[in-house]
Design a protein around this motif. Structure first.
Motif, PDB file in Angstrom:
ATOM      1  N   ALA A   1       0.988  -1.303  -0.023  1.00 29.17           N
ATOM      2  CA  ALA A   1      -0.027   0.232   0.144  1.00 29.17           C
ATOM      3  C   ALA A   1       0.708   1.641   0.090  1.00 29.17           C
ATOM      4  N   ALA A   2       1.788   1.293   1.119  1.00 36.24           N
ATOM      5  CA  ALA A   2       2.739   2.283   1.301  1.00 36.24           C
ATOM      6  C   ALA A   2       3.796   2.780  -0.214  1.00 36.24           C
ATOM      7  N   VAL A   3       4.402   1.411  -0.597  1.00 34.62           N
ATOM      8  CA  VAL A   3       4.998   1.987  -2.221  1.00 34.62           C
ATOM      9  C   VAL A   3       4.274   2.270  -3.006  1.00 34.62           C
ATOM     10  N   LEU A   4       2.963   1.022  -3.507  1.00 38.41           N
ATOM     11  CA  LEU A   4       1.907   1.758  -4.513  1.00 38.41           C
ATOM     12  C   LEU A   4       1.044   3.193  -3.927  1.00 38.41           C
ATOM     13  N   HIS A   5       1.005   3.947  -3.150  1.00 36.28           N
ATOM     14  CA  HIS A   5       0.597   4.822  -3.302  1.00 36.28           C
ATOM     15  C   HIS A   5       2.046   6.075  -3.804  1.00 36.28           C
TER      16      HIS A   5
ATOM     17  N   ALA B   1       7.664  -0.885 -14.243  1.00 42.38           N
ATOM     18  CA  ALA B   1       6.775  -1.524 -14.644  1.00 42.38           C
ATOM     19  C   ALA B   1       5.893  -0.718 -14.596  1.00 42.38           C
ATOM     20  N   PRO B   2       4.428  -1.061 -14.829  1.00 49.61           N
ATOM     21  CA  PRO B   2       3.247  -0.527 -13.964  1.00 49.61           C
ATOM     22  C   PRO B   2       3.378  -0.545 -12.388  1.00 49.61           C
ATOM     23  N   ALA B   3       2.718   0.516 -11.584  1.00 51.13           N
ATOM     24  CA  ALA B   3       3.159   0.802 -10.871  1.00 51.13           C
ATOM     25  C   ALA B   3       2.430  -0.434  -9.669  1.00 51.13           C
ATOM     26  N   GLU B   4       1.577  -0.882 -10.098  1.00 50.64           N
ATOM     27  CA  GLU B   4       1.352  -1.973  -9.093  1.00 50.64           C
ATOM     28  C   GLU B   4       1.713  -3.165  -8.711  1.00 50.64           C
ATOM     29  N   ARG B   5       2.790  -4.064 -10.216  1.00 53.33           N
ATOM     30  CA  ARG B   5       3.336  -4.965 -10.026  1.00 53.33           C
ATOM     31  C   ARG B   5       5.066  -4.869  -9.444  1.00 53.33           C
ATOM     32  N   THR B   6       5.384  -3.636  -9.688  1.00 51.81           N
ATOM     33  CA  THR B   6       5.847  -2.857  -8.868  1.00 51.81           C
ATOM     34  C   THR B   6       6.055  -2.507  -7.913  1.00 51.81           C
TER      35      THR B   6
END
Length: 196
Positions: free
Chosen positions: A94-98, A178-183
């Protein structure tokens, strides 16, 4: 000599805030190379000397602007971490995606990266070679989360996990691969493995 009064301290805080906000607006509109102390003064409605008195030079203003933006990011990261209790993988994800999503939307980050690609990279080092502000603030947020949510985490593993995920996240802000979700999924996995 008497110490400054709380009223005076509050006025100075408001002044700094207004000057940083003006610098942010100008950076978004014109890129960092287009920001001058005089333009910041004019937008904030103060004298140019006031800006120099507060920040000494443009480098001081750059650091204040970077600090402001980092504090904003880290507050949001802390919120995302705590929303997931002690689930390290979910909290890190959650933190990285945000962070990645917000960086992609943030007009100041876009201005910094665009200016850097044009050869004017005075702000970019705050994300790269002078990233100690980011590392210290984000790592502190992770340590605070761990102290509140994890049972007796190993301090060395926690320090390694925190620094690694912060550095990798910053790297993906500067140059996404890569897309944010995958990262976010990959970095959450790295974080939990390093935590043990």
């Amino acid at each position: 000599m008497a110490s400054p009064t709380p009223y005076r301290d509050e006025n100075r805080r408001r002044l700094r805030s207004a000057l940083v906000a003006a610098a942010r607006d100008l950076t978004v509109a014109h890129g960092w190379p287009g920001v001058t102390m005089a333009a910041v003064a004019k937008l904030a409605g103060v004298s140019r000397q006031t800006v120099y008195n507060e920040f000494t030079d443009k480098a001081g203003l750059a650091e204040a602007l970077a600090r402001h933006e980092i504090e904003h990011f880290v507050d949001a990261v802390s919120t995302r971490l705590h929303e997931h209790g002690g689930d390290a993988r979910a909290a890190a994800h959650a933190a990285v995606l945000h962070t990645l999503a917000e960086a992609a939307r943030n007009p100041l980050i876009k201005a910094v990266l665009t200016s850097a690609r044009g050869g004017a990279d005075e702000l970019l080092p705050y994300l790269t070679t002078r990233s100690e502000l980011v590392l210290a603030a984000a790592s502190a947020a992770i340590h605070d989360w761990a102290a509140a949510r994890l049972t007796d985490p190993d301090p060395d593993r926690l320090a390694l996990a925190a620094e690694s995920v912060v550095r990798l996240t910053v790297s993906h802000i500067v140059q996404p691969s890569a897309p944010a979700e995958r990262t976010a999924t990959a970095l959450a996995e790295v974080f939990t493995r390093l935590l043990g």
